[in-house]
Scaffold this motif. Structure first.
Motif, PDB file in Angstrom:
ATOM      1  N   ASN A 328       2.987   3.546  -1.813  1.00 12.55           N
ATOM      2  CA  ASN A 328       1.698   2.625  -1.755  1.00 12.55           C
ATOM      3  C   ASN A 328       0.738   2.969  -0.780  1.00 12.55           C
ATOM      4  OD1 ASN A 328       3.716   0.968  -3.230  1.00 12.55           O
ATOM      5  ND2 ASN A 328       4.792   0.076  -1.744  1.00 12.55           N
ATOM      6  N   LEU A 329      -0.144   3.125  -1.394  1.00 16.10           N
ATOM      7  CA  LEU A 329      -1.561   3.361  -0.515  1.00 16.10           C
ATOM      8  C   LEU A 329      -2.412   2.235  -0.351  1.00 16.10           C
ATOM      9  CD1 LEU A 329      -3.420   5.673   0.484  1.00 16.10           C
ATOM     10  CD2 LEU A 329      -4.313   5.979  -1.523  1.00 16.10           C
ATOM     11  N   ASP A 330      -2.669   1.765   0.912  1.00 19.16           N
ATOM     12  CA  ASP A 330      -3.260   0.647   1.228  1.00 19.16           C
ATOM     13  C   ASP A 330      -4.666   0.923   1.913  1.00 19.16           C
ATOM     14  OD1 ASP A 330      -1.151  -0.806   0.269  1.00 19.16           O
ATOM     15  OD2 ASP A 330      -0.450  -1.171   2.316  1.00 19.16           O
ATOM     16  N   ARG A 331      -5.711   0.240   1.072  1.00 17.38           N
ATOM     17  CA  ARG A 331      -6.906   0.221   1.880  1.00 17.38           C
ATOM     18  C   ARG A 331      -7.119  -1.256   2.560  1.00 17.38           C
ATOM     19  NH1 ARG A 331     -12.055   2.509  -1.372  1.00 17.38           N
ATOM     20  NH2 ARG A 331     -10.549   4.308  -1.194  1.00 17.38           N
ATOM     21  N   HIS A 332      -7.373  -1.147   3.859  1.00 15.93           N
ATOM     22  CA  HIS A 332      -7.156  -2.637   4.428  1.00 15.93           C
ATOM     23  C   HIS A 332      -8.707  -2.996   5.224  1.00 15.93           C
ATOM     24  CE1 HIS A 332      -5.976   0.289   7.605  1.00 15.93           C
ATOM     25  NE2 HIS A 332      -6.670  -0.330   8.101  1.00 15.93           N
ATOM     26  N   MET A 333      -9.123  -3.883   5.075  1.00 19.13           N
ATOM     27  CA  MET A 333     -10.326  -4.578   5.791  1.00 19.13           C
ATOM     28  C   MET A 333     -10.151  -5.668   6.581  1.00 19.13           C
ATOM     29  SD  MET A 333     -12.987  -3.380   2.524  1.00 19.13           S
ATOM     30  CE  MET A 333     -11.771  -3.815   1.475  1.00 19.13           C
ATOM     31  N   ASN A 334     -10.505  -5.933   7.611  1.00 17.49           N
ATOM     32  CA  ASN A 334     -10.100  -7.176   8.359  1.00 17.49           C
ATOM     33  C   ASN A 334     -11.281  -7.519   9.408  1.00 17.49           C
ATOM     34  OD1 ASN A 334      -9.223  -6.176  11.095  1.00 17.49           O
ATOM     35  ND2 ASN A 334      -7.946  -5.111   9.626  1.00 17.49           N
ATOM     36  N   ILE A 335     -11.654  -9.043   9.340  1.00 16.24           N
ATOM     37  CA  ILE A 335     -12.642  -9.247  10.474  1.00 16.24           C
ATOM     38  C   ILE A 335     -11.992 -10.489  11.292  1.00 16.24           C
ATOM     39  CG2 ILE A 335     -14.729 -10.401  10.949  1.00 16.24           C
ATOM     40  CD1 ILE A 335     -15.824  -9.108   8.426  1.00 16.24           C
ATOM     41  N   ARG A 353      -8.374  -8.274   3.541  1.00 11.70           N
ATOM     42  CA  ARG A 353      -8.309  -7.729   2.285  1.00 11.70           C
ATOM     43  C   ARG A 353      -7.578  -6.548   2.281  1.00 11.70           C
ATOM     44  NH1 ARG A 353     -10.544  -8.044  -2.748  1.00 11.70           N
ATOM     45  NH2 ARG A 353     -11.208  -6.509  -3.875  1.00 11.70           N
ATOM     46  N   ARG A 354      -6.562  -6.476   1.340  1.00 13.25           N
ATOM     47  CA  ARG A 354      -5.716  -5.313   1.136  1.00 13.25           C
ATOM     48  C   ARG A 354      -5.808  -4.677  -0.331  1.00 13.25           C
ATOM     49  NH1 ARG A 354       0.390  -5.820   0.865  1.00 13.25           N
ATOM     50  NH2 ARG A 354      -0.091  -6.132  -1.037  1.00 13.25           N
ATOM     51  N   GLU A 355      -6.496  -3.624  -0.635  1.00 14.39           N
ATOM     52  CA  GLU A 355      -6.440  -2.781  -1.707  1.00 14.39           C
ATOM     53  C   GLU A 355      -5.336  -2.077  -2.091  1.00 14.39           C
ATOM     54  OE1 GLU A 355     -10.446  -1.582  -2.060  1.00 14.39           O
ATOM     55  OE2 GLU A 355     -11.333  -3.708  -2.356  1.00 14.39           O
ATOM     56  N   ASN A 370      -5.116  -6.401  -5.527  1.00 15.13           N
ATOM     57  CA  ASN A 370      -5.679  -6.611  -4.165  1.00 15.13           C
ATOM     58  C   ASN A 370      -5.323  -7.999  -3.603  1.00 15.13           C
ATOM     59  OD1 ASN A 370      -7.751  -8.818  -5.072  1.00 15.13           O
ATOM     60  ND2 ASN A 370      -8.265  -6.713  -6.386  1.00 15.13           N
ATOM     61  N   THR A 371      -5.056  -7.989  -2.489  1.00 17.46           N
ATOM     62  CA  THR A 371      -4.482  -9.405  -1.604  1.00 17.46           C
ATOM     63  C   THR A 371      -5.819  -9.858  -0.752  1.00 17.46           C
ATOM     64  OG1 THR A 371      -2.509  -8.548  -1.955  1.00 17.46           O
ATOM     65  CG2 THR A 371      -2.742 -10.292  -0.555  1.00 17.46           C
ATOM     66  N   ASN A 405       0.167 -11.770 -10.350  1.00 21.29           N
ATOM     67  CA  ASN A 405      -0.867 -12.912  -9.477  1.00 21.29           C
ATOM     68  C   ASN A 405      -0.344 -13.818  -8.848  1.00 21.29           C
ATOM     69  OD1 ASN A 405      -2.720 -10.794 -10.370  1.00 21.29           O
ATOM     70  ND2 ASN A 405      -2.970 -11.945 -12.266  1.00 21.29           N
ATOM     71  N   TYR A 406      -0.813 -14.243  -7.794  1.00 19.88           N
ATOM     72  CA  TYR A 406      -0.427 -15.707  -7.202  1.00 19.88           C
ATOM     73  C   TYR A 406      -1.464 -16.131  -6.355  1.00 19.88           C
ATOM     74  CZ  TYR A 406       1.034 -13.188  -3.030  1.00 19.88           C
ATOM     75  OH  TYR A 406       0.695 -12.541  -1.555  1.00 19.88           O
ATOM     76  N   LYS A 407      -1.129 -17.467  -6.026  1.00 12.56           N
ATOM     77  CA  LYS A 407      -2.087 -17.928  -4.792  1.00 12.56           C
ATOM     78  C   LYS A 407      -1.133 -18.764  -3.780  1.00 12.56           C
ATOM     79  CE  LYS A 407      -6.263 -19.031  -7.680  1.00 12.56           C
ATOM     80  NZ  LYS A 407      -7.126 -20.072  -8.438  1.00 12.56           N
ATOM     81  N   ASP A 408      -1.451 -18.933  -2.760  1.00  8.34           N
ATOM     82  CA  ASP A 408      -0.527 -19.404  -1.848  1.00  8.34           C
ATOM     83  C   ASP A 408      -1.462 -20.265  -0.657  1.00  8.34           C
ATOM     84  OD1 ASP A 408       2.033 -20.365  -0.504  1.00  8.34           O
ATOM     85  OD2 ASP A 408       2.118 -18.324   0.673  1.00  8.34           O
ATOM     86  N   TYR A 409      -0.934 -21.127  -0.057  1.00  6.50           N
ATOM     87  CA  TYR A 409      -1.565 -22.114   0.714  1.00  6.50           C
ATOM     88  C   TYR A 409      -0.660 -22.387   2.008  1.00  6.50           C
ATOM     89  CZ  TYR A 409      -5.067 -22.491  -2.860  1.00  6.50           C
ATOM     90  OH  TYR A 409      -5.961 -22.282  -3.576  1.00  6.50           O
ATOM     91  N   GLN A 410      -0.902 -22.288   3.230  1.00  9.61           N
ATOM     92  CA  GLN A 410       0.099 -22.519   4.181  1.00  9.61           C
ATOM     93  C   GLN A 410      -0.401 -23.477   5.355  1.00  9.61           C
ATOM     94  OE1 GLN A 410       1.326 -18.668   5.582  1.00  9.61           O
ATOM     95  NE2 GLN A 410       2.674 -18.301   3.753  1.00  9.61           N
TER      96      GLN A 410
END
Length: 419
Positions: A328-335, A353-355, A370-371, A405-410
């Motif tokens: 699993n190769l992850d490209r991550h971006m966060n702010i 964001r994780r690709e 992507n998540t 695919n999925y959507k989730d709210y917490q």
């Protein structure tokens, strides 16, 4: 203090018992726990531990509403959701944690442990306990040799998000244990120049998903130059061997060597910049084919004002444990941003964001996903030892995996009391 803690524990356990029997609303149990924690803390408003204390104890009570507990696609159900008629649930967590910091001559010993009880309102078959323990020795030998030896062990429920059988809706309570032992040694050649060596071994074991049990061996050797102000540059070469406990035809382990350069620079006391750039050369045990994969990381931390701070990160790296063919190769971006509205209250927001691509040696990416997630939280220091946190979080995954695919709210509410 110990007497009232015991009484509080008895009341708390009684509330759990009544909830399981259905004699009171399970929603009220959540508020009872949080309210009880606040009441117990009133007499100990000045009882919070300090960073210099040898023993540190805390209790954490948390509730979380999850709109899609099993991370299922919109039109997909599993056995549990069909029986209950919905995908959402309310999760209640109770955790007790402790930490010991002990100085022996010039050596420093750390020990930490926590245990959690996790209950679900509707999907009670997922109720379980989790724990985590750790030991560390910050060692010092003479004036030039230092380092750390540490060991960790944990037992927790495996993630629904990374379920290999997402397409079949196979959702079960699978506990995973992770164990690790790590060593680091630092030889100071000069006040600004050091040689750093590391070695470690970690394992992952599952109660049910035995096909992803694995062992991870690592080692590295590097040279670091660091100024009196804390700015640094280091060169590092690492070795890694990843093996599965069970051989299966659709995936295999690998060996890897990674060379990297790491930089840390702070032009002022309000700005910190860190970066790394490396190249991974890895060989698959499945077909003995090799592949070169670049890895990098860039981070920025900025104290914009006395009350406002900002963090930005961007990078690419392999995930530590993998659960299928290839890696699993992850490209991550966060702010992330934090604003201290008052001395006792602060807001924080995090966007990620994780690709992810599933890499196979000697070939192209097998599939991609992507998540994206967004979290907004509020921390309130109600009393010196009591911190209350509330948050809302949204997550969405778009995947080439069938029904991935999925959507989730917490929605969450946590209360932590430090003794």
């Amino acid at each position: 203090m110990s007497y009232k803690f015991t009484v509080g524990s008895l009341k708390y356990n009684a509330a759990i018992f009544l909830a399981n029997k259905g004699s009171i609303s399970k929603d009220l149990v959540m508020w009872f726990r949080v309210g009880l924690l606040g009441l117990c803390s009133l007499n100990y408003a000045q009882a919070a531990y300090g960073p210099e204390d040898t023993v540190k104890l805390n209790v954490n009570l948390a509730s979380q509403y999850d709109s899609n507990l099993f991370k299922l696609a919109e039109n997909i159900e599993n056995t549990q959701t069909r029986e209950n008629g919905h995908k959402a649930d309310l999760r209640l967590d109770s955790k007790v944690s402790g930490q010991l910091d002990l100085i022996l001559s010039r050596q420093l010993l750390h020990a930490n442990a926590d245990i959690s009880q996790i209950n679900y309102r509707n999907f009670s078959e997922l109720n379980h306990n989790e724990w985590n323990v750790g030991l560390a020795w910050d060692w010092l030998l003479g004036s030039r040799l230092s380092g750390q030896l540490s060991a960790k062990a944990s037992n927790r429920m495996s993630s629904f998000e990374d379920d290999l059988f997402a397409a079949q809706g196979n959702r079960v309570l699978d506990m995973q244990r992770q164990n690790s032992v790590d060593w680091q040694g630092i030889l100071k050649l000069k006040s600004t120049l050091s040689i750093i060596a590391t070695a470690g071994i970690s394992t992952e074991e599952h109660d049910l998903k035995k096909f992803i049990d694995a062992k991870n061996n690592t080692a590295s050797l590097g040279l670091r130059y660091q100024t009196a102000k804390g700015n640094y540059i280091s060169l590092r070469h690492g070795w890694r061997k990843y093996t599965y406990d069970i051989d299966l035809p659709f995936r295999a382990g690998f060996t890897e060597q990674t060379s990297s350069v790491n930089l840390g620079y702070s032009p002022s006391n309000k700005l910190i910049i860190s970066s790394s750039l490396g190249l991974s050369h890895w060989v698959s045990a499945f077909n003995d084919q090799s592949q070169n994969t670049p890895q990098w990381d860039l981070g920025l931390a900025w104290q914009a004002t006395d009350k406002t701070s900002l963090k930005i990160g961007y990078g690419q790296s392999f995930s530590e444990f993998t659960s299928g063919a290839g890696r699993n190769l992850d490209r991550h971006m966060n702010i992330g941003a934090k604003w201290a509205m008052t001395a006792k209250m602060d807001w924080n927001i995090d966007a990620d964001r994780r690709e992810r691509s599933f890499e196979a040696a000697g070939g192209n990416a097998q599939r991609n996903e992507n998540t994206n997630s967004l979290r907004i939280g509020l921390n309130y220091k109600a009393l010196l030892p009591l911190t209350i946190t509330s948050y809302v979080r949204a997550e969405q995954r778009n995947s080439e995996v069938i029904n991935g695919n999925y959507k989730d709210y917490q929605l969450g509410l946590n209360a932590r009391f430090d003794y």
